[in-house]
Design a protein around this motif. Sequence first.
Motif, PDB file in Angstrom:
ATOM      1  N   ASP A   1     -12.908  18.570  -0.221  1.00  0.00           N
ATOM      2  CA  ASP A   1     -14.304  18.360   0.175  1.00  0.00           C
ATOM      3  C   ASP A   1     -15.160  18.949  -0.950  1.00  0.00           C
ATOM      4  O   ASP A   1     -15.344  20.165  -1.035  1.00  0.00           O
ATOM      5  N   GLU A   2     -15.627  18.061  -1.826  1.00  0.00           N
ATOM      6  CA  GLU A   2     -16.443  18.515  -2.972  1.00  0.00           C
ATOM      7  C   GLU A   2     -17.913  18.159  -2.753  1.00  0.00           C
ATOM      8  O   GLU A   2     -18.658  17.895  -3.701  1.00  0.00           O
ATOM      9  N   ILE A   3     -18.310  18.151  -1.492  1.00  0.00           N
ATOM     10  CA  ILE A   3     -19.693  17.797  -1.175  1.00  0.00           C
ATOM     11  C   ILE A   3     -20.658  18.813  -1.784  1.00  0.00           C
ATOM     12  O   ILE A   3     -21.727  18.455  -2.266  1.00  0.00           O
ATOM     13  N   GLN A   4     -20.254  20.076  -1.798  1.00  0.00           N
ATOM     14  CA  GLN A   4     -21.110  21.097  -2.414  1.00  0.00           C
ATOM     15  C   GLN A   4     -20.695  21.399  -3.854  1.00  0.00           C
ATOM     16  O   GLN A   4     -21.532  21.659  -4.702  1.00  0.00           O
ATOM     17  N   THR A   5     -19.387  21.354  -4.140  1.00  0.00           N
ATOM     18  CA  THR A   5     -18.912  21.774  -5.470  1.00  0.00           C
ATOM     19  C   THR A   5     -18.921  20.654  -6.499  1.00  0.00           C
ATOM     20  O   THR A   5     -18.838  20.924  -7.700  1.00  0.00           O
ATOM     21  N   GLY A   6     -19.006  19.395  -6.037  1.00  0.00           N
ATOM     22  CA  GLY A   6     -18.894  18.265  -6.954  1.00  0.00           C
ATOM     23  C   GLY A   6     -20.150  18.032  -7.772  1.00  0.00           C
ATOM     24  O   GLY A   6     -21.151  18.730  -7.637  1.00  0.00           O
ATOM     25  N   MET A   7     -20.094  17.037  -8.635  1.00  0.00           N
ATOM     26  CA  MET A   7     -21.235  16.588  -9.453  1.00  0.00           C
ATOM     27  C   MET A   7     -21.820  17.706 -10.321  1.00  0.00           C
ATOM     28  O   MET A   7     -23.033  17.898 -10.383  1.00  0.00           O
ATOM     29  N   GLY A   8     -20.918  18.418 -10.998  1.00  0.00           N
ATOM     30  CA  GLY A   8     -21.352  19.385 -12.001  1.00  0.00           C
ATOM     31  C   GLY A   8     -21.745  20.750 -11.469  1.00  0.00           C
ATOM     32  O   GLY A   8     -22.045  21.660 -12.247  1.00  0.00           O
TER      33      GLY A   8
ATOM     34  N   PHE B   1     -16.112  17.520 -11.466  1.00  0.00           N
ATOM     35  CA  PHE B   1     -15.500  17.776 -10.149  1.00  0.00           C
ATOM     36  C   PHE B   1     -14.696  19.070 -10.232  1.00  0.00           C
ATOM     37  O   PHE B   1     -13.965  19.291 -11.202  1.00  0.00           O
ATOM     38  N   HIS B   2     -14.786  19.876  -9.184  1.00  0.00           N
ATOM     39  CA  HIS B   2     -14.181  21.206  -9.250  1.00  0.00           C
ATOM     40  C   HIS B   2     -12.668  21.158  -9.467  1.00  0.00           C
ATOM     41  O   HIS B   2     -12.094  22.050 -10.083  1.00  0.00           O
ATOM     42  N   TYR B   3     -11.994  20.104  -8.968  1.00  0.00           N
ATOM     43  CA  TYR B   3     -10.529  20.061  -9.088  1.00  0.00           C
ATOM     44  C   TYR B   3     -10.085  20.147 -10.552  1.00  0.00           C
ATOM     45  O   TYR B   3      -8.971  20.570 -10.844  1.00  0.00           O
TER      46      TYR B   3
ATOM     47  N   PRO C   1     -13.095  23.638  -2.266  1.00  0.00           N
ATOM     48  CA  PRO C   1     -12.572  24.549  -3.289  1.00  0.00           C
ATOM     49  C   PRO C   1     -13.380  25.847  -3.403  1.00  0.00           C
ATOM     50  O   PRO C   1     -12.856  26.872  -3.822  1.00  0.00           O
ATOM     51  N   ILE C   2     -14.651  25.785  -3.027  1.00  0.00           N
ATOM     52  CA  ILE C   2     -15.419  27.026  -2.801  1.00  0.00           C
ATOM     53  C   ILE C   2     -16.055  26.869  -1.436  1.00  0.00           C
ATOM     54  O   ILE C   2     -16.776  25.894  -1.194  1.00  0.00           O
ATOM     55  N   GLN C   3     -15.784  27.798  -0.527  1.00  0.00           N
ATOM     56  CA  GLN C   3     -16.404  27.700   0.803  1.00  0.00           C
ATOM     57  C   GLN C   3     -17.867  28.104   0.687  1.00  0.00           C
ATOM     58  O   GLN C   3     -18.189  29.286   0.565  1.00  0.00           O
ATOM     59  N   GLY C   4     -18.749  27.102   0.707  1.00  0.00           N
ATOM     60  CA  GLY C   4     -20.168  27.364   0.456  1.00  0.00           C
ATOM     61  C   GLY C   4     -20.894  27.990   1.630  1.00  0.00           C
ATOM     62  O   GLY C   4     -21.465  29.078   1.516  1.00  0.00           O
TER      63      GLY C   4
END
Length: 398
Positions: free
Chosen positions: A219-226, A232-234, A187-190
């Motif tokens: 893929d919330e590997i970077q955006t997830g967990m606050g 979660f970003h969604y 959701p954000i290309q890190g």
Amino acid sequence: MPTPAHPFDALMDITARPQTVFVRGEGSYLWDDTGKRYLDFIQGWAVNCLGHAPACVADAIAAQAKVLITPSPAYYNAAGLKLAKALVDHSCFDQVFFANSGAEANEGAIKLARKYGALHKDGAFEIITFEGGFHGRTLATMSASGKKAFEPLFEPKVAGFRKAKLNDLASVKQLINDNTVAVMLEPIQGEAGVWPATDQFLKELRALTQEHGLLLIFDEIQTGMGRTGVLFHYEHAEIAPDIMTLGKGIGGGVPLAVLLATGKASCFEHGDQGGTFNGNPLMCAVGLAVLEAVSAPSFLKAASEAGLYLESELQKLSARHGLGEVRGRGLLLALDLKLPIGASIVEQALEAGLLLNSPQPDALRFMPALNVTREEIAEMIEGLDSILTKAGAARRVA
Ligand SMILES: Cc1ncc(COP(=O)(O)O)c(C=O)c1O
């Protein structure tokens, strides 16, 4: 020639690293083996959501290590079951599979989508991913990534990934065919430099994937967990994906990642997926402690406020130095430098005791601990301000 204090040569040389050797961390700070202190706005690459060596992580490791490290993935364990249930309770998903790295969780997501295609969509296997996207360094996740530098590497790539353009729904529509089974995106290309998908695009993508019976994989590997101010970003886009992957933050610094799926998408059968260390209680106990800390409403509120403060301070800094936009959300932000001076700023910052990241030559990325304080943000801004002042003076002289 002086003998180096550390045996650097024993490690494969896979990236350019400074000769600094870190020996201790606490909260937002790291110390090297000479005793020099660094303010850390990288935090293990957006990993240490609670900062360095948080007590709840250290306590969870110590307590779990004393009772059970791993009984083997062939058996259930209490910590793994608890974490799975907690993740399901906090999200829109029904089942989880634990992994050890983000790439492995994404590899699982890709396999799950292909399995879904085999079972429900006449063998459809193609996944639409995005230019600039980053999903990891296994062969399949490199193939799914849209990182230019990956293109010539390790040919032939794994087939079945077509690249659309972020925030361009028509480019996604164009790629849908009978072989398409899913759309997968950050959701954000890190790694690409912090380029957000708009909430509107995410909503439209959800509608489009539903219309065509495709799975939507976040893929919330970077955006997830606050990281972006919600768990979660969604949640920002008020949609529910079919599959999500977590990594980085969920382990608070230890290797833990997760593949989450709705009941409809969760279609692995015996033998399809597994791994020796997957779901081991040692890592899951940590995940549970981290999830408990991060999901507290007061924690997310404070992280969100810290993100807004960092964003406004970066905007002021940008205005002072004639730089470009500040983009991103929460505590995943980038500053557009307008010039390819990122690497030089990172080097000078290291010298000054400040750890910064430049994901692209003309951008700096900020991914501090989610419990970073206003004072620490102010200290980082002050350090960066003086480096930019020097860089500006050097440009004026040149
Ligand atoms: C969005 C995203 N996906 C996947 C990965 C890969 O995770 P790992 O390095 O844990 O394999 C990363 C790592 O930076 C990431 O940012």
